[in-house]
Design a protein around this motif. Structure first.
Motif, PDB file in Angstrom:
ATOM      1  N   GLN A   1      86.142   3.455  26.588  1.00  0.00           N
ATOM      2  CA  GLN A   1      85.793   3.918  25.220  1.00  0.00           C
ATOM      3  C   GLN A   1      86.973   3.676  24.233  1.00  0.00           C
ATOM      4  OE1 GLN A   1      84.398   8.062  25.061  1.00  0.00           O
ATOM      5  NE2 GLN A   1      83.298   7.536  27.022  1.00  0.00           N
ATOM      6  N   GLY A   2      88.385   3.696  24.866  1.00  0.00           N
ATOM      7  CA  GLY A   2      89.480   3.508  24.299  1.00  0.00           C
ATOM      8  C   GLY A   2      90.730   3.274  25.261  1.00  0.00           C
ATOM      9  N   MET A   3      91.661   2.477  24.637  1.00  0.00           N
ATOM     10  CA  MET A   3      92.767   2.046  25.298  1.00  0.00           C
ATOM     11  C   MET A   3      93.899   1.854  24.426  1.00  0.00           C
ATOM     12  SD  MET A   3      91.390  -1.347  27.914  1.00  0.00           S
ATOM     13  CE  MET A   3      93.038  -1.335  28.704  1.00  0.00           C
ATOM     14  N   GLU A   4      95.090   2.313  25.006  1.00  0.00           N
ATOM     15  CA  GLU A   4      96.320   2.306  24.248  1.00  0.00           C
ATOM     16  C   GLU A   4      97.131   1.614  25.133  1.00  0.00           C
ATOM     17  OE1 GLU A   4      96.886   6.280  22.665  1.00  0.00           O
ATOM     18  OE2 GLU A   4      98.101   6.556  24.286  1.00  0.00           O
ATOM     19  N   ILE A   5      98.275   0.936  24.572  1.00  0.00           N
ATOM     20  CA  ILE A   5      99.382   0.423  25.167  1.00  0.00           C
ATOM     21  C   ILE A   5     100.609   0.735  24.623  1.00  0.00           C
ATOM     22  CG2 ILE A   5      99.285  -1.856  24.142  1.00  0.00           C
ATOM     23  CD1 ILE A   5     100.231  -3.154  26.645  1.00  0.00           C
ATOM     24  N   HIS A   6     101.755   1.141  25.191  1.00  0.00           N
ATOM     25  CA  HIS A   6     103.036   1.506  24.819  1.00  0.00           C
ATOM     26  C   HIS A   6     103.955   0.306  25.493  1.00  0.00           C
ATOM     27  CE1 HIS A   6     101.436   5.171  22.900  1.00  0.00           C
ATOM     28  NE2 HIS A   6     100.909   5.240  24.035  1.00  0.00           N
ATOM     29  N   VAL A   7     105.006  -0.085  24.747  1.00  0.00           N
ATOM     30  CA  VAL A   7     105.757  -1.122  25.588  1.00  0.00           C
ATOM     31  C   VAL A   7     107.144  -0.526  25.047  1.00  0.00           C
ATOM     32  CG1 VAL A   7     106.725  -3.420  25.739  1.00  0.00           C
ATOM     33  CG2 VAL A   7     104.059  -3.133  25.582  1.00  0.00           C
TER      34      VAL A   7
ATOM     35  N   GLN B   1     106.003   8.352  23.984  1.00  0.00           N
ATOM     36  CA  GLN B   1     106.180   8.957  22.850  1.00  0.00           C
ATOM     37  C   GLN B   1     107.883   9.452  22.507  1.00  0.00           C
ATOM     38  OE1 GLN B   1     104.032   9.755  24.873  1.00  0.00           O
ATOM     39  NE2 GLN B   1     102.315  10.634  24.058  1.00  0.00           N
ATOM     40  N   ASP B   2     108.427   9.599  23.775  1.00  0.00           N
ATOM     41  CA  ASP B   2     109.873  10.086  23.611  1.00  0.00           C
ATOM     42  C   ASP B   2     110.731   8.962  23.852  1.00  0.00           C
ATOM     43  OD1 ASP B   2     109.033  12.753  23.362  1.00  0.00           O
ATOM     44  OD2 ASP B   2     109.085  13.198  25.700  1.00  0.00           O
ATOM     45  N   ILE B   3     110.413   7.829  23.671  1.00  0.00           N
ATOM     46  CA  ILE B   3     111.189   6.605  23.945  1.00  0.00           C
ATOM     47  C   ILE B   3     111.445   5.814  22.502  1.00  0.00           C
ATOM     48  CG2 ILE B   3     111.195   4.093  24.690  1.00  0.00           C
ATOM     49  CD1 ILE B   3     109.655   5.184  27.057  1.00  0.00           C
TER      50      ILE B   3
ATOM     51  N   ASP C   1     101.192  14.186  28.250  1.00  0.00           N
ATOM     52  CA  ASP C   1     102.486  14.103  28.834  1.00  0.00           C
ATOM     53  C   ASP C   1     102.025  13.602  30.146  1.00  0.00           C
ATOM     54  OD1 ASP C   1     100.829  16.099  29.943  1.00  0.00           O
ATOM     55  OD2 ASP C   1     102.416  17.907  29.676  1.00  0.00           O
ATOM     56  N   GLY C   2     100.837  12.928  30.317  1.00  0.00           N
ATOM     57  CA  GLY C   2     100.529  12.390  31.604  1.00  0.00           C
ATOM     58  C   GLY C   2     101.281  11.520  32.437  1.00  0.00           C
ATOM     59  N   PHE C   3     102.345  10.711  31.691  1.00  0.00           N
ATOM     60  CA  PHE C   3     103.484   9.959  32.279  1.00  0.00           C
ATOM     61  C   PHE C   3     104.346  10.666  32.979  1.00  0.00           C
ATOM     62  CE2 PHE C   3     101.090   6.806  29.791  1.00  0.00           C
ATOM     63  CZ  PHE C   3     100.592   5.675  30.676  1.00  0.00           C
ATOM     64  N   GLU C   4     104.668  11.789  32.483  1.00  0.00           N
ATOM     65  CA  GLU C   4     105.510  12.693  32.931  1.00  0.00           C
ATOM     66  C   GLU C   4     105.213  13.019  34.468  1.00  0.00           C
ATOM     67  OE1 GLU C   4     106.341  15.750  30.312  1.00  0.00           O
ATOM     68  OE2 GLU C   4     107.083  14.607  28.870  1.00  0.00           O
ATOM     69  N   HIS C   5     103.915  13.211  34.650  1.00  0.00           N
ATOM     70  CA  HIS C   5     103.199  13.622  36.023  1.00  0.00           C
ATOM     71  C   HIS C   5     103.491  12.483  37.078  1.00  0.00           C
ATOM     72  CE1 HIS C   5     100.363  14.343  39.206  1.00  0.00           C
ATOM     73  NE2 HIS C   5      99.863  13.392  39.109  1.00  0.00           N
ATOM     74  N   LEU C   6     103.986  11.063  36.335  1.00  0.00           N
ATOM     75  CA  LEU C   6     104.253   9.950  37.237  1.00  0.00           C
ATOM     76  C   LEU C   6     105.784   9.729  37.481  1.00  0.00           C
ATOM     77  CD1 LEU C   6     101.496   7.347  35.860  1.00  0.00           C
ATOM     78  CD2 LEU C   6     101.425   8.487  38.054  1.00  0.00           C
ATOM     79  N   GLY C   7     106.469  10.967  36.979  1.00  0.00           N
ATOM     80  CA  GLY C   7     107.975  10.930  37.014  1.00  0.00           C
ATOM     81  C   GLY C   7     108.562   9.886  35.895  1.00  0.00           C
ATOM     82  N   LEU C   8     107.759   9.611  34.983  1.00  0.00           N
ATOM     83  CA  LEU C   8     108.301   8.721  33.892  1.00  0.00           C
ATOM     84  C   LEU C   8     108.400   9.681  32.419  1.00  0.00           C
ATOM     85  CD1 LEU C   8     105.945   5.922  34.448  1.00  0.00           C
ATOM     86  CD2 LEU C   8     108.173   5.911  35.164  1.00  0.00           C
ATOM     87  N   THR C   9     109.501   9.288  31.612  1.00  0.00           N
ATOM     88  CA  THR C   9     109.725   9.421  30.378  1.00  0.00           C
ATOM     89  C   THR C   9     108.266   9.041  29.725  1.00  0.00           C
ATOM     90  OG1 THR C   9     111.849   9.173  30.475  1.00  0.00           O
ATOM     91  CG2 THR C   9     111.031   9.381  28.251  1.00  0.00           C
TER      92      THR C   9
END
Length: 171
Positions: A150-156, A126-128, A115-123
């Motif tokens: 070690q690992g990266m992921e991108i969501h658009v 996974q909820d989009i 839920d880290g992006f919620e810390h930034l004030g973003l949805t």
């Protein structure tokens, strides 16, 4: 007899050293281990520039609403970065990760960002609805530019108009 005494003395010395090493690695009453309530926490002062540097990315000039943070966990740090850009730019960033899989919609995907992006004030990505995602292990695909990652992921995910929100997470 002399040989036996030396063996006993060596075993005693080894036992003392092992005992001291073990005592240094265990938590006693009132001591804090790695499963205590200190973790995870957000690194103060860390932001988008830290994430860009760790991920070895070039932030697009067209990027707006750039946000970033670093979550410290017991074994690693998770770097988060998000911004708005064009669909074309988001696609080129995804291609640059050198993933073996293209961006695709996957509604059941868990994310290393939690839920880290919620810390930034973003949805949370996974909820989009309709968010597309892919991940990569840079060392596994021979990406020497990111050998420390070690690992990266991108969501658009679609934002408004012709803009998409890019979410990147790496550890």
């Amino acid at each position: 007899m002399n040989h036996t005494r030396r063996t006993v003395n060596r075993l005693a010395a080894v036992s003392v050293v092992v005992g001291l090493l073990t005592a240094g690695c265990t938590t006693g009453q009132g001591s804090r281990g790695t499963d205590d309530d200190r973790y995870p926490y957000w690194e103060k002062g860390a932001g988008a520039s830290d994430a860009v540097e760790f991920m070895n990315l070039e932030l697009p000039q067209s990027a707006t609403q750039v946000k970033g943070a670093v979550r410290v966990q017991p074994q690693e740090r998770v770097y988060l970065l998000s911004f708005l850009t064009s669909e074309e730019t988001a696609e080129s960033i995804a291609d640059d990760l050198r993933s073996e899989h293209p961006l695709k919609a996957d509604p059941d995907t868990d994310s290393l960002s939690g839920d880290g992006f919620e810390h930034l004030g973003l949805t949370s990505p996974q909820d989009i609805k309709g968010v597309r995602t892919t991940g990569v292990c840079p060392p596994c695909v021979g990406d020497e530019r990111r050998s420390n990652v070690q690992g990266m992921e991108i969501h658009v995910g679609q934002d408004s108009g012709d803009r998409v929100r890019v979410y990147l997470a790496a550890y």
